[in-house]
Design a protein around this motif. Structure first.
Motif, PDB file in Angstrom:
ATOM      1  N   THR A  10      44.291 -27.777  85.927  1.00 20.86           N
ATOM      2  CA  THR A  10      44.827 -27.520  84.864  1.00 20.86           C
ATOM      3  C   THR A  10      44.647 -26.223  84.384  1.00 20.86           C
ATOM      4  OG1 THR A  10      44.772 -29.918  84.018  1.00 20.86           O
ATOM      5  CG2 THR A  10      45.256 -28.213  82.208  1.00 20.86           C
ATOM      6  N   ILE A  12      43.816 -23.339  81.726  1.00 27.20           N
ATOM      7  CA  ILE A  12      43.210 -23.430  80.315  1.00 27.20           C
ATOM      8  C   ILE A  12      43.131 -21.820  79.713  1.00 27.20           C
ATOM      9  CG2 ILE A  12      40.920 -23.718  81.237  1.00 27.20           C
ATOM     10  CD1 ILE A  12      40.371 -25.075  78.680  1.00 27.20           C
ATOM     11  N   ARG A  19      46.320 -25.414  76.937  1.00 24.67           N
ATOM     12  CA  ARG A  19      46.227 -25.985  78.293  1.00 24.67           C
ATOM     13  C   ARG A  19      48.049 -25.958  78.794  1.00 24.67           C
ATOM     14  NH1 ARG A  19      41.977 -28.660  80.554  1.00 24.67           N
ATOM     15  NH2 ARG A  19      40.114 -28.222  79.504  1.00 24.67           N
ATOM     16  N   TRP A  36      45.322 -16.950  82.387  1.00 23.59           N
ATOM     17  CA  TRP A  36      44.722 -18.383  82.460  1.00 23.59           C
ATOM     18  C   TRP A  36      43.366 -18.454  83.082  1.00 23.59           C
ATOM     19  CZ3 TRP A  36      47.092 -21.684  79.344  1.00 23.59           C
ATOM     20  CH2 TRP A  36      48.328 -21.825  79.476  1.00 23.59           C
TER      21      TRP A  36
END
Length: 371
Positions: A10, A12, A19, A36
């Motif tokens: 994912t 974040i 997210r 990210w």
């Protein structure tokens, strides 16, 4: 049939916690437009004893990588570690398939893009990252456009074209080039293979340290020196040392020595001023032979400064004369390295008090001998 498993990690945002699924083509945080980080979840440690007989590329460290079942590879990684003095060793990353360390991250981006099946891939670069992305997109069968600043080495632009990528030359410097690529990246169906914004690139560059760890029998040197512009090798090194320490595979974290050209050294100035980020007003950008690290405002500046401090490391700067001398000195030792790639040798080649590894990041054929 090729493996098309979607990534499970994912994205974040390190600034605000936003997210997004890594199966998305969103190239930045939609809230702050910053880069990210990647939440991979718990990972099994890489067992040193299990590496014998594995694939001879960076994919051998499968437990540490955020993509399973890779298909794209040019045999990158596993570069030699060669002593230069009694205390300093060099890792020969200029022996990568496209002649620079950027292959470590580019292979991860190409594999990710292959799984997402975008209409197009775009990248921006002062040369080496662009050549790496172009080559790996060719390997993956992906259409690619690379944006470069005017004045980029003709040898690098020729290499980009040779791999079949479309070349877009942007008037102005590195920041204007990045802005043009990001505008293109906002077009639907585009995958932005950004070596700065996409954290999969950092998870590729971290294999640099995993290889040193394996080569040294499960240990690391006292210090690891890296040239720093956008900080992709340094942040990858920080990732690797943090993972190895957390998993009990090393008992101490090596100091990270970040090296910048004196002519373009915003991070070094901020570090020595005790700042946590760059000031709002950028310093003037001067010409430097170390063109690959001439980045006035790296988007991950805050992370870079924190990583160096947490490791107990420091920033060093080198002059243009030191770069010239270091390139010739390495050539006299048998290694012809491009001017950016000799910065660390210029900074720490005389080290006598601790063990240090420096990267020789790019081949001298890419830029030629400095005048």
């Amino acid at each position: 049939m090729a493996d098309l498993r979607m990534p499970t990690a994912t994205y974040i945002c390190p600034q605000d916690g936003t997210r997004a699924g890594a199966a998305s083509t969103a190239w930045c945080c939609p809230v702050c437009r910053g880069p990210w980080d990647l939440d991979t979840g718990p990972r099994a440690p890489v067992a040193l004893g299990a590496l014998a007989g594995r694939v001879n590329s960076l994919w051998r460290y499968a437990e540490a990588l955020p993509l399973d079942g890779a298909a794209v590879s040019l045999g990158e990684g596993r570069t030699p570690l060669v002593p230069l003095t009694g205390h300093v060793s060099a890792k020969l990353d200029f022996l990568m398939p496209t002649l620079s360390f950027k292959d470590r991250g580019a292979v991860m981006l190409a594999e990710l893009a292959r799984r997402l099946s975008p209409d197009r891939v775009v990248a921006d670069s002062s040369g080496n990252a662009g050549t790496a992305v172009a080559a790996y997109c060719a390997r993956a069968g992906l259409p690619c456009t690379v944006y470069v600043p005017e004045g980029t080495s003709p040898k690098k632009t020729e290499q980009i074209r040779a791999h079949g990528a479309r070349l877009e030359t942007v008037p102005g410097g590195r920041e204007a080039t990045a802005a043009a690529a990001r505008a293109a990246a906002d077009v639907p169906g585009t995958f932005y293979a950004s070596h700065v914004f996409n954290p999969y690139f950092l998870h590729g560059t971290k294999t640099y340290v995993y290889e040193i760890w394996e080569e040294l029998g499960g240990t690391l040197p006292d210090a690891i020196a890296v040239p720093v512009g956008n900080g992709t090798l340094l942040l990858g090194a920080a990732l690797a040392t943090s993972e190895l320490l957390a998993q009990g595979l090393i008992d101490r974290r090596p100091a990270l020595i970040a090296v910048q050209a004196e002519a373009v050294s915003p991070l070094a100035a901020a570090f020595h001023a005790g700042a946590e980020d760059l000031p709002d007003t950028a310093a003037p950008v001067l010409a430097t032979l170390a063109e690959g690290i001439a980045i006035p405002r790296p988007p991950r500046a805050r992370q870079i400064l924190a990583a160096v401090r947490e490791s107990g490391g420091t920033f060093l700067t080198v002059t243009e004369d030191q770069v010239r001398a270091a390139q010739r000195d390495l050539a006299a030792r048998g290694f012809f390295v491009e001017t950016t790639g000799v910065a660390c040798w210029a900074a720490v080649g005389g080290e006598t008090g601790r063990s240090v590894v420096v990267p020789l990041c790019g081949a001298g054929l890419k830029t030629g001998l400095a005048p």
